[in-house]
Design a protein around this motif. Structure first.
Motif, mmCIF file in Angstrom:
data_model
loop_
_atom_site.group_PDB
_atom_site.id
_atom_site.type_symbol
_atom_site.label_atom_id
_atom_site.label_comp_id
_atom_site.label_asym_id
_atom_site.label_seq_id
_atom_site.Cartn_x
_atom_site.Cartn_y
_atom_site.Cartn_z
ATOM 1 N N LEU A 101 0.818 -1.212 0.000
ATOM 2 C CA LEU A 101 0.000 0.000 0.000
ATOM 3 C C LEU A 101 0.851 1.262 0.000
ATOM 4 C CD1 LEU A 101 -3.037 0.737 0.079
ATOM 5 C CD2 LEU A 101 -2.786 1.053 2.540
ATOM 6 N N VAL A 102 2.028 1.216 0.599
ATOM 7 C CA VAL A 102 2.861 2.426 0.678
ATOM 8 C C VAL A 102 3.845 2.532 -0.475
ATOM 9 C CG1 VAL A 102 2.653 2.625 3.177
ATOM 10 C CG2 VAL A 102 4.536 1.287 2.222
ATOM 11 N N SER A 103 3.736 1.673 -1.462
ATOM 12 C CA SER A 103 4.623 1.762 -2.621
ATOM 13 C C SER A 103 4.266 3.001 -3.440
ATOM 14 C CB SER A 103 4.495 0.513 -3.488
ATOM 15 O OG SER A 103 3.212 0.467 -4.082
ATOM 16 N N PRO A 104 5.245 3.624 -4.099
ATOM 17 C CA PRO A 104 4.973 4.815 -4.911
ATOM 18 C C PRO A 104 3.920 4.569 -5.990
ATOM 19 C CG PRO A 104 7.334 4.546 -4.570
ATOM 20 C CD PRO A 104 6.687 3.305 -4.044
ATOM 21 N N GLU A 105 3.917 3.373 -6.562
ATOM 22 C CA GLU A 105 2.944 3.045 -7.602
ATOM 23 C C GLU A 105 1.520 3.141 -7.078
ATOM 24 O OE1 GLU A 105 1.607 -0.831 -10.287
ATOM 25 O OE2 GLU A 105 3.590 -0.790 -9.348
ATOM 26 N N VAL A 106 1.296 2.621 -5.883
ATOM 27 C CA VAL A 106 -0.046 2.641 -5.312
ATOM 28 C C VAL A 106 -0.436 4.059 -4.905
ATOM 29 C CG1 VAL A 106 -1.447 1.888 -3.355
ATOM 30 C CG2 VAL A 106 -0.030 0.238 -4.582
ATOM 31 N N GLU A 107 0.492 4.794 -4.326
ATOM 32 C CA GLU A 107 0.163 6.152 -3.902
ATOM 33 C C GLU A 107 -0.314 6.997 -5.076
ATOM 34 O OE1 GLU A 107 2.063 10.074 -1.700
ATOM 35 O OE2 GLU A 107 3.081 8.138 -1.539
ATOM 36 N N ALA A 108 0.367 6.879 -6.210
ATOM 37 C CA ALA A 108 -0.025 7.664 -7.379
ATOM 38 C C ALA A 108 -1.420 7.302 -7.855
ATOM 39 C CB ALA A 108 0.989 7.443 -8.502
ATOM 40 N N LEU A 146 -8.245 6.955 -7.240
ATOM 41 C CA LEU A 146 -9.256 5.922 -6.982
ATOM 42 C C LEU A 146 -10.405 6.512 -6.172
ATOM 43 C CD1 LEU A 146 -9.976 2.873 -7.168
ATOM 44 C CD2 LEU A 146 -8.823 2.591 -4.960
ATOM 45 N N ASP A 147 -11.629 6.351 -6.656
ATOM 46 C CA ASP A 147 -12.788 6.909 -5.972
ATOM 47 C C ASP A 147 -13.215 5.965 -4.857
ATOM 48 O OD1 ASP A 147 -14.566 8.924 -5.529
ATOM 49 O OD2 ASP A 147 -16.015 8.267 -7.036
ATOM 50 N N ALA A 148 -12.400 5.935 -3.819
ATOM 51 C CA ALA A 148 -12.625 5.059 -2.671
ATOM 52 C C ALA A 148 -11.845 5.614 -1.495
ATOM 53 C CB ALA A 148 -12.185 3.634 -2.982
ATOM 54 N N GLN A 149 -12.114 5.087 -0.303
ATOM 55 C CA GLN A 149 -11.409 5.505 0.896
ATOM 56 C C GLN A 149 -10.981 4.279 1.698
ATOM 57 O OE1 GLN A 149 -14.592 8.195 2.395
ATOM 58 N NE2 GLN A 149 -13.147 9.864 2.073
ATOM 59 N N ILE A 150 -9.977 4.477 2.562
ATOM 60 C CA ILE A 150 -9.425 3.387 3.360
ATOM 61 C C ILE A 150 -9.292 3.842 4.802
ATOM 62 C CG2 ILE A 150 -7.475 1.795 3.655
ATOM 63 C CD1 ILE A 150 -6.686 2.414 0.744
ATOM 64 N N VAL A 151 -9.656 2.968 5.753
ATOM 65 C CA VAL A 151 -9.396 3.219 7.167
ATOM 66 C C VAL A 151 -8.681 2.001 7.727
ATOM 67 C CG1 VAL A 151 -11.704 2.387 7.826
ATOM 68 C CG2 VAL A 151 -10.385 3.799 9.417
ATOM 69 N N ILE A 152 -7.564 2.235 8.423
ATOM 70 C CA ILE A 152 -6.751 1.159 8.993
ATOM 71 C C ILE A 152 -6.594 1.400 10.486
ATOM 72 C CG2 ILE A 152 -4.504 0.003 8.983
ATOM 73 C CD1 ILE A 152 -4.158 0.957 6.091
ATOM 74 N N LEU A 153 -6.820 0.353 11.274
ATOM 75 C CA LEU A 153 -6.584 0.383 12.716
ATOM 76 C C LEU A 153 -5.573 -0.697 13.042
ATOM 77 C CD1 LEU A 153 -7.311 1.235 15.672
ATOM 78 C CD2 LEU A 153 -9.082 -0.544 15.602
ATOM 79 N N GLY A 154 -4.469 -0.311 13.684
ATOM 80 C CA GLY A 154 -3.479 -1.311 14.064
ATOM 81 C C GLY A 154 -2.158 -0.683 14.440
ATOM 82 N N SER A 155 -1.209 -1.533 14.772
ATOM 83 C CA SER A 155 0.138 -1.077 15.116
ATOM 84 C C SER A 155 1.105 -2.213 14.828
ATOM 85 C CB SER A 155 0.211 -0.663 16.590
ATOM 86 O OG SER A 155 -0.115 -1.763 17.426
ATOM 87 N N LEU A 163 2.972 4.654 6.458
ATOM 88 C CA LEU A 163 1.517 4.732 6.324
ATOM 89 C C LEU A 163 0.985 6.074 6.835
ATOM 90 C CD1 LEU A 163 0.275 1.177 7.374
ATOM 91 C CD2 LEU A 163 -0.211 2.312 5.203
ATOM 92 N N ARG A 164 1.565 6.557 7.930
ATOM 93 C CA ARG A 164 1.141 7.848 8.471
ATOM 94 C C ARG A 164 1.454 8.964 7.472
ATOM 95 N NH1 ARG A 164 3.786 7.457 12.704
ATOM 96 N NH2 ARG A 164 2.212 6.313 13.879
ATOM 97 N N GLY A 165 2.617 8.869 6.829
ATOM 98 C CA GLY A 165 2.974 9.854 5.814
ATOM 99 C C GLY A 165 2.013 9.830 4.646
ATOM 100 N N LEU A 166 1.613 8.617 4.220
ATOM 101 C CA LEU A 166 0.653 8.484 3.126
ATOM 102 C C LEU A 166 -0.690 9.097 3.515
ATOM 103 C CD1 LEU A 166 -0.023 7.307 0.322
ATOM 104 C CD2 LEU A 166 -0.600 5.145 1.463
ATOM 105 N N ALA A 167 -1.116 8.849 4.755
ATOM 106 C CA ALA A 167 -2.383 9.415 5.232
ATOM 107 C C ALA A 167 -2.326 10.943 5.278
ATOM 108 C CB ALA A 167 -2.721 8.853 6.611
ATOM 109 N N GLN A 168 -1.166 11.496 5.625
ATOM 110 C CA GLN A 168 -1.021 12.958 5.665
ATOM 111 C C GLN A 168 -1.033 13.562 4.271
ATOM 112 O OE1 GLN A 168 2.615 13.294 7.912
ATOM 113 N NE2 GLN A 168 1.570 13.092 9.903
ATOM 114 N N ARG A 169 -0.467 12.833 3.312
ATOM 115 C CA ARG A 169 -0.439 13.350 1.934
ATOM 116 C C ARG A 169 -1.786 13.187 1.240
ATOM 117 N NH1 ARG A 169 4.498 10.791 2.425
ATOM 118 N NH2 ARG A 169 3.838 8.925 1.296
#
Length: 204
Positions: free
Chosen positions: A32-39, A44-53, A62-68
């Motif tokens: 999920l955090v690969s550059p290909e997926v981020e682009a 993508l007309d969708a959203q993601i929520v992740i809970l975990g550690s 992942l936090r950086g991706l969520a901030q961007r």
């Protein structure tokens, strides 16, 4: 899915992919955090929520991706049992892109909740989720085989497209909720297999 109204970021008109998971490479979050997926995720007309550690470095990515991409991804680190149940029940699709998964339980919970699993076809995930096939009207979820960002993205797109086909989606949900993974069902299969073996051996 009413709980999503309390989090203003979530849009009811797009599919929500949920995940409650350890944040490790084994669970597939490096995809999920690969550059290909981020682009592609931005479009993508969708959203993601992740809970975990878990792994600190992967959490940071992942936090950086969520901030961007704040309108696409929400990450909650730690664990909250009540929130976990609400995410499972409130999501439309359950994301498990595992590198390997000897058994896996949360996809079984998702099926019972009516949250359609999106999984990599490995181990117990492959055994317990049947890939959706529209022409035959079969399947309980969505699967991909290659452990690669493009495979994850293609399957998320496929799931997002079916989300908008309400009759098709309802069939997926109903078939998933009807699956029986109880020990009663397993015991019957073991008994049937035992009786077949005895019959082949000429026993009674």
């Amino acid at each position: 899915r009413m709980w999503r109204q309390t989090w203003a970021i979530f849009r009811p008109d797009v599919p929500l992919f949920g995940a409650i998971s350890r944040i490790t490479d084994q669970k597939g979050w490096d995809l999920l955090v690969s550059p290909e997926v981020e682009a592609e995720l931005a479009a993508l007309d969708a959203q993601i929520v992740i809970l975990g550690s878990g792994d600190g470095g992967l959490e940071h990515r992942l936090r950086g991706l969520a901030q961007r991409l704040p309108s696409k991804l929400v990450l909650r680190t730690g664990y909250d049992d009540g929130l976990a149940h609400r995410i499972m029940a409130g999501s439309d699709l359950y994301l498990m892109p595992s590198r390997f998964e000897p058994c896996g339980l949360t996809q079984l919970y998702a099926l019972r909740y009516g949250t359609v699993p999106v999984v990599r076809a490995t181990g117990g995930l492959d055994d317990s989720v049947v890939d959706h096939d529209a022409p035959t009207g079969t399947g309980t979820g969505f699967k991909f085989h290659d452990y690669a960002p493009h495979a994850l993205l293609a399957t998320m797109r496929r799931a997002a497209a079916v989300f908008r086909q309400r009759v098709e989606l309802r069939g997926l949900i109903q078939r998933g909720m009807a699956m029986d993974f109880s020990w009663s069902a397993s015991a019957k299969r073991y008994l049937t297999l035992y009786q077949e073996i005895v019959k082949e051996k000429g026993g009674k």
